[in-house]
Scaffold this active site. Structure first.
Site, PDB file in Angstrom:
ATOM      1  N   SER A  51      -4.855   2.925   3.942  1.00 42.85           N
ATOM      2  CA  SER A  51      -5.025   2.298   2.633  1.00 42.85           C
ATOM      3  C   SER A  51      -5.200   0.780   2.808  1.00 42.85           C
ATOM      4  CB  SER A  51      -3.799   2.608   1.763  1.00 42.85           C
ATOM      5  OG  SER A  51      -3.950   2.068   0.485  1.00 42.85           O
ATOM      6  N   LYS A 105       0.802  -1.238   0.000  1.00 42.88           N
ATOM      7  CA  LYS A 105       0.000   0.000   0.000  1.00 42.88           C
ATOM      8  C   LYS A 105       0.834   1.286   0.000  1.00 42.88           C
ATOM      9  CE  LYS A 105      -3.427  -0.926  -0.637  1.00 42.88           C
ATOM     10  NZ  LYS A 105      -3.769  -1.522  -1.964  1.00 42.88           N
ATOM     11  N   HIS A 147       7.467  -7.324  -2.052  1.00 44.34           N
ATOM     12  CA  HIS A 147       7.224  -6.766  -0.710  1.00 44.34           C
ATOM     13  C   HIS A 147       8.183  -7.415   0.296  1.00 44.34           C
ATOM     14  CE1 HIS A 147       3.705  -4.667  -1.936  1.00 44.34           C
ATOM     15  NE2 HIS A 147       2.864  -5.659  -1.926  1.00 44.34           N
TER      16      HIS A 147
END
Ligand code: A3P
Length: 292
Positions: free
Chosen positions: A131, A46, A101
């Protein structure tokens, strides 16, 4: 396996989506051979991943810029840790662009030894949390937590996708002298996208004409990306993203946390994050009107 629930499992200190990757595959990534021409986009979830994936794709692919090629971003800049379609990553044509990530410690050895390039995009963690909160409703693969307080506690404890935000950014920042890495913030991209695109081009050694840069900046705007099915995730199947619950391209702004976090929640957040954040060199911007 350290811990596991219906949605996430934790392996070697990092939370992964269930059934999307195995511990063996994660282990195997350490020996994934890195080429000097490889480019890795690394983010905490995010933080502007799809935005930067789009920018990279636009920079590298003329056919994306001029609209003659129609290819999903996930195929242009695929996830190294989630190779669900079993693509032959080894033999992808160079330069191979990847997204991740992953925390630094799980990355391929070659990258740690200075091969390839990394672009790390960071976003102020309160906006990341907000988010994530909205995205967890849309994402069928993540636990939907209605109560913001509850999801904030999970975020502060690192029990979310990406694990603990502080560990992620600190882990990568600590290695800045050992690898080719460019740090960007979501906020600086938001304030001056053109300068950020130029920074990325410079870092990657890509020479684009003024006109081509204009094109990248234009096609990477929130407005354009929101209505482009290649960049708004609307092509994802309903068992992955449920768009009756919200949009992937939601607000795309700085400071939305102020619309949801109470004074008490903000204080609680700061009590856990502030001290470690102050040691980071990034100038996070907490409001769209703040100077960077
Ligand atoms: P919001 O939920 O705050 O709107 P990621 O791709 O890492 O999952 O990040 C998603 C976030 O980036 C979402 O934030 C999304 O709206 C925002 N985003 C995506 N493209 C953007 C753009 N072109 N400009 C600004 N924000 C963008």
């Amino acid at each position: 396996m350290e811990t596991s629930d219906k949605y996430l499992f934790k392996y070697r200190g990092c939370c992964f989506i269930q059934n999307m990757v195995t511990p063996e595959y994660i282990d195997s990534l350490e020996d994934f051979e890195i080429k000097d021409s490889d480019v890795f986009l690394v983010t905490f979830p995010k933080s502007g991943t799809i935005w930067t994936q789009n920018i990279l794709s636009l920079i590298y692919h003329e056919g994306h810029r001029n609209g003659t090629e129609d290819m999903e971003l996930a195929d242009r800049v695929p996830w190294i840790e989630y190779n669900i379609q079993n693509v032959d990553y080894v033999n992808r044509p160079s330069p191979r662009l990847f997204s991740s990530h992953l925390p630094y410690h799980l990355m391929p050895k070659g990258l740690k030894n200075g091969r390839g390039k990394v672009i790390y995009v960071a976003r102020n963690p309160k906006d990341v949390l907000v988010s994530y909160y909205h995205f967890s409703k849309v994402s069928v693969l993540l636990e939907e937590v209605e109560d913001f307080d509850a999801i904030m506690e999970k975020f502060l404890a690192g029990r979310v996708l990406g694990s603990l935000w502080l560990d992620h950014i600190e882990g990568w920042y600590a290695q800045r002298d050992n690898m080719n890495i460019l740090f960007l913030t979501y906020e600086e991209m938001k304030k001056d996208l053109r300068s950020s695109v130029l920074k990325v081009c410079d870092f990657l050694g890509k020479r684009l004409t003024e006109e081509e840069i204009d094109d990248v900046v234009d096609k990477a705007s929130f407005g354009k990306m929101s209505v482009d099915r290649r960049t708004n995730y609307t092509t994802m199947p309903p068992d992955v993203l449920d768009f009756s619950k919200g949009r992937f391209m939601r607000k795309g702004t700085v400071g939305d946390w102020k619309n949801i976090m109470t004074v008490a929640q903000n204080e609680r957040f700061d009590s856990v994050f502030k001290e470690r954040m102050e040691k980071l060199p990034f100038k996070f911007c907490w409001d769209i009107n703040d100077e960077l």
